[in-house]
Design an enzyme around this catalytic site. Structure first.
Site, mmCIF file in Angstrom:
data_model
loop_
_atom_site.group_PDB
_atom_site.id
_atom_site.type_symbol
_atom_site.label_atom_id
_atom_site.label_comp_id
_atom_site.label_asym_id
_atom_site.label_seq_id
_atom_site.Cartn_x
_atom_site.Cartn_y
_atom_site.Cartn_z
ATOM 1 N N LEU A 193 11.032 -6.988 4.755
ATOM 2 C CA LEU A 193 11.246 -7.613 6.058
ATOM 3 C C LEU A 193 12.616 -8.243 6.261
ATOM 4 C CD1 LEU A 193 7.727 -9.228 6.625
ATOM 5 C CD2 LEU A 193 8.657 -7.120 7.602
ATOM 6 N N LYS A 194 13.468 -8.189 5.243
ATOM 7 C CA LYS A 194 14.799 -8.807 5.395
ATOM 8 C C LYS A 194 15.851 -7.750 5.704
ATOM 9 C CE LYS A 194 13.926 -13.115 4.427
ATOM 10 N NZ LYS A 194 14.165 -14.212 5.333
ATOM 11 N N ASP A 238 16.213 -0.254 12.521
ATOM 12 C CA ASP A 238 15.462 0.915 13.030
ATOM 13 C C ASP A 238 16.278 1.909 13.845
ATOM 14 O OD1 ASP A 238 13.186 -0.220 11.861
ATOM 15 O OD2 ASP A 238 12.672 -1.314 13.683
ATOM 16 N N GLU A 262 1.082 7.030 7.130
ATOM 17 C CA GLU A 262 2.240 6.546 6.359
ATOM 18 C C GLU A 262 2.093 6.953 4.894
ATOM 19 O OE1 GLU A 262 3.525 2.431 6.737
ATOM 20 O OE2 GLU A 262 2.498 2.294 8.654
ATOM 21 N N HIS A 285 8.623 3.113 9.112
ATOM 22 C CA HIS A 285 8.326 2.278 10.287
ATOM 23 C C HIS A 285 6.989 2.738 10.881
ATOM 24 C CE1 HIS A 285 9.299 -0.357 13.609
ATOM 25 N NE2 HIS A 285 8.850 0.580 14.423
ATOM 26 N N ASN A 342 13.645 3.907 5.222
ATOM 27 C CA ASN A 342 12.661 2.903 5.630
ATOM 28 C C ASN A 342 11.481 3.618 6.260
ATOM 29 O OD1 ASN A 342 11.667 0.220 6.370
ATOM 30 N ND2 ASN A 342 12.227 0.756 8.480
ATOM 31 N N ILE A 363 19.140 -5.684 5.188
ATOM 32 C CA ILE A 363 19.869 -5.202 4.001
ATOM 33 C C ILE A 363 21.353 -5.524 4.185
ATOM 34 C CG2 ILE A 363 20.568 -3.052 2.816
ATOM 35 C CD1 ILE A 363 17.674 -3.918 2.235
ATOM 36 N N SER A 384 0.834 -1.217 0.000
ATOM 37 C CA SER A 384 0.000 0.000 0.000
ATOM 38 C C SER A 384 0.865 1.262 0.000
ATOM 39 C CB SER A 384 -0.986 0.004 1.173
ATOM 40 O OG SER A 384 -0.313 0.141 2.396
ATOM 41 N N ASN A 385 2.048 1.211 0.599
ATOM 42 C CA ASN A 385 2.945 2.381 0.543
ATOM 43 C C ASN A 385 3.514 2.576 -0.862
ATOM 44 O OD1 ASN A 385 3.389 3.863 3.203
ATOM 45 N ND2 ASN A 385 3.392 1.722 3.843
HETATM 46 C C1 GRF Z 1 3.877 -0.577 6.787
HETATM 47 O O1 GRF Z 1 3.134 -0.486 7.965
HETATM 48 C C2 GRF Z 1 5.287 -0.066 7.005
HETATM 49 O O2 GRF Z 1 5.371 0.928 7.976
HETATM 50 C C3 GRF Z 1 6.004 -1.282 7.498
HETATM 51 O O3 GRF Z 1 5.433 -2.357 6.775
HETATM 52 C C4 GRF Z 1 4.119 -2.019 6.380
HETATM 53 C C5 GRF Z 1 4.054 -2.204 4.905
HETATM 54 O O4 GRF Z 1 2.735 -2.043 4.415
HETATM 55 N N1 GRF Z 1 7.434 -1.166 7.371
HETATM 56 P P1 GRF Z 1 2.459 -2.018 2.870
HETATM 57 O O5 GRF Z 1 3.050 -3.280 2.266
HETATM 58 O O6 GRF Z 1 3.117 -0.792 2.305
HETATM 59 O O7 GRF Z 1 0.970 -1.964 2.734
#
Ligand code: GRF
Length: 202
Positions: free
Chosen positions: A86-87, A146, A175, A105, A103, A89, A13-14
Site C-alpha cells: 500500500l505504500k 496505477d 487475481e 490491481h 502490481n 515505491i 492471498s496473492n
Molecule cells: C488484492 O486485491 C490486490 O489486487 C490488491 O490488494 C489485494 C491484496 O490481497 N492490490 P492479498 O493480500 O494478496 O490477499
C-alpha cells in the site's frame, strides 16, 4: 530461475497463490517477502515456505526506503511483485527496476485506479458505478499510482452481484489465476514491452 521479491501489506492471498502454483515451481524463486508493516499477516505465509521476511520503513531493524533499491540489487532480484503493497515505491527504485516491477490491481484499469483506490474502496466504486463487468489487472509500476503499462487483465461478469463484497470475492479468485500466469510469462521471456503496449506471447 527468475528471482522474485514480493511486497505485501496485508493478508497475502496473492503471495500464497504464487507460492502454491505448480507451474511456477521450477520457474521462479521467491527470495524475499517485504512489508511496510512489522506484523504483516503475509509474513506467516512466507515463514511457512521458509522465505526471508524484511521490513521497509523507519522502524528499528528495517530497510529504509532510501536503501531498498540497493538491497534488492544485492539479492540479485530480477522482478518485484507488488501484491497488496500500500505504500508508494521510491522513484530511484522505479528507475533502477524499470519494467521489472509489477502490481496487481483489483479492477479493470485504467478505470477505478489512482490514489485511494485500494481494497474495498475499489469494489465500492465499481459497485456504485453500475458497470456490469470488473476484473483484475497486472501492470508495470511507474512513477504514479496505477498508470504503468497494462500487461494482462481478466474480466468477470458482475451483472448479478448484490454487494461490493461479492465483487471483491469474485475478483480475488481471478487475481489468484492472473498473477501466477503473468509470472510464468515473465519467467519464460514471453512479455514484450513496446512503446504503447505490452504483448504477451502464447
Ligand atoms: C488484492 O486485491 C490486490 O489486487 C490488491 O490488494 C489485494 C491484496 O490481497 N492490490 P492479498 O493480500 O494478496 O490477499
Amino acid at each position: 530461475m527468475l528471482k522474485v521479491a514480493v511486497f505485501v501489506s496485508g493478508r497475502g492471498s496473492n503471495l500464497r497463490a504464487i507460492l502454491n502454483s505448480s507451474k511456477l515451481r521450477n520457474l521462479i524463486k521467491v527470495q524475499a517477502v517485504i512489508s511496510n508493516k512489522t506484523t504483516c499477516p503475509a509474513f506467516k505465509i512466507a515463514e511457512e515456505y521458509s522465505i526471508s521476511n524484511y521490513i521497509v520503513g523507519n522502524e528499528e531493524n528495517s530497510i529504509s526506503y532510501n536503501n531498498i533499491s540497493e538491497f534488492l540489487k544485492s539479492l540479485e532480484i530480477d522482478l518485484v511483485v507488488l501484491a497488496g503493497f500500500l505504500k508508494m515505491i521510491p522513484n530511484d527504485m522505479i528507475v533502477d527496476f524499470r519494467n521489472r516491477i509489477i502490481n496487481i490491481h483489483p479492477a479493470l484499469l485504467p478505470s477505478f485506479g489512482g490514489k485511494g483506490m485500494y481494497g474495498m474502496n475499489v469494489h465500492q466504486a465499481v459497485y456504485n458505478s453500475s458497470t456490469q463487468v470488473s476484473g483484475a489487472t497486472v501492470h508495470f509500476v511507474d512513477e504514479t499510482y496505477d498508470t504503468g503499462k497494462i500487461i494482462s487483465q481478466r474480466c468477470i461478469d458482475i451483472s448479478d452481484v448484490g454487494s461490493p463484497e461479492e465483487i471483491s470475492e469474485r475478483v480475488l479468485a481471478v487475481e489468484h489465476e492472473l498473477l501466477p500466469h503473468v509470472l510464468e510469462k515473465f519467467a519464460l521471456n514471453k512479455i514484450i514491452v513496446g512503446n504503447a503496449r505490452v504483448r504477451v506471447l502464447p
